[in-house]
Design an enzyme around this catalytic site. Sequence first.
Site, PDB file in Angstrom:
ATOM      1  N   GLU A 151       0.841  -1.208   0.000  1.00  0.00           N
ATOM      2  CA  GLU A 151       0.000   0.000   0.000  1.00  0.00           C
ATOM      3  C   GLU A 151       0.876   1.258   0.000  1.00  0.00           C
ATOM      4  O   GLU A 151       0.586   2.224  -0.729  1.00  0.00           O
ATOM      5  CB  GLU A 151      -0.925   0.005   1.221  1.00  0.00           C
ATOM      6  CG  GLU A 151      -1.826   1.240   1.248  1.00  0.00           C
ATOM      7  CD  GLU A 151      -2.590   1.396   2.549  1.00  0.00           C
ATOM      8  OE1 GLU A 151      -3.041   0.381   3.116  1.00  0.00           O
ATOM      9  OE2 GLU A 151      -2.733   2.545   3.000  1.00  0.00           O
TER      10      GLU A 151
ATOM     11  N   SER B 293      -7.842 -10.029   7.220  1.00  0.00           N
ATOM     12  CA  SER B 293      -7.834 -10.974   6.090  1.00  0.00           C
ATOM     13  C   SER B 293      -8.309 -12.366   6.514  1.00  0.00           C
ATOM     14  O   SER B 293      -8.196 -13.318   5.743  1.00  0.00           O
ATOM     15  CB  SER B 293      -6.433 -11.042   5.476  1.00  0.00           C
ATOM     16  OG  SER B 293      -5.476 -11.271   6.472  1.00  0.00           O
TER      17      SER B 293
END
Length: 286
Positions: free
Chosen positions: A123, A260
């Site tokens: 990211e 996740s």
Amino acid sequence: MKIIRAEYLGMCFGVKDAIALAFETAAGTPLTVLGDLVHNETVLGELKARGIRIEQDAAAVATPTVMITAHGASERKLADARGRGLKVLEATCPLVHVAHRTLAGLVRDGFHPVVIGKRDHVEVRGLTEDLALFDVVLEDADVAALPPRPRLGIIAQTTQPIDKVRRLAQLIRERFPQAEIKFVDTVCQPTKQRQNAAVALAQQCSVVVVIGGADSNNTRELVSTCGRFCSRVHHVRMAADLRDDWFQPDDIVGITAGTSTPDAVIEGVHRRLDRLGTEKHERQMV
Ligand code: SF4
């Protein structure tokens, strides 16, 4: 054994949407995901089972369609993939887009960009790759090494702990009292909710089980957060990792999970803890 779950835990909407897009697309056309869609072994196994490939580099992609993960990507990376003739699907989380737009706005307004986050995280690479000049800080020592600038614009990687981000932003202000500093909090709401819920959970439990992939950064952050309030914290990937000798019959066991971690894995761990609790209770009665 009493078992309680954190108020907020597990997969965020950004990751769920990205996985759904991958499954939906792969049902109609061969698909490669560029980078790790999620740091979770169970989900990666499911992707593989549906024929979805994962490559780290666009040069290695052998399908006509490629998908960018929820972590987002730089314009440079997107252009590189398109330049190779690939059809690019973006599963970038809207909250990562917010961080991109915020940073671009700060640069446009003449602020030197500073990102609080991990330099080599996908990211952060996506946020900074298009910039000529920028700094990334994660520790106090990184702030101490910053060169002086008249105007600094600070944002954060969306999954950083908000307390740490605020502290580092304050440290930058103190280091450059003469500079004009603008800090925009881009830590996403699901991360804040999970971190706050983990604190509340750890404060009321004698043992905490944190569920998530071995390589999941935000799962490790949850382990560390819980460890500040509870001395017995265990990181497990799945139910099979739970050990009977971690628990006592009178324990209050808390469950939380990284962004996740699929719901099915959380359910599996919860069920196994229920069974362990029942077995311990029955042993006590004998
Ligand atoms: S952690 Fe936050 S920014 Fe990242 S995908 Fe989830 S909701 Fe989006």
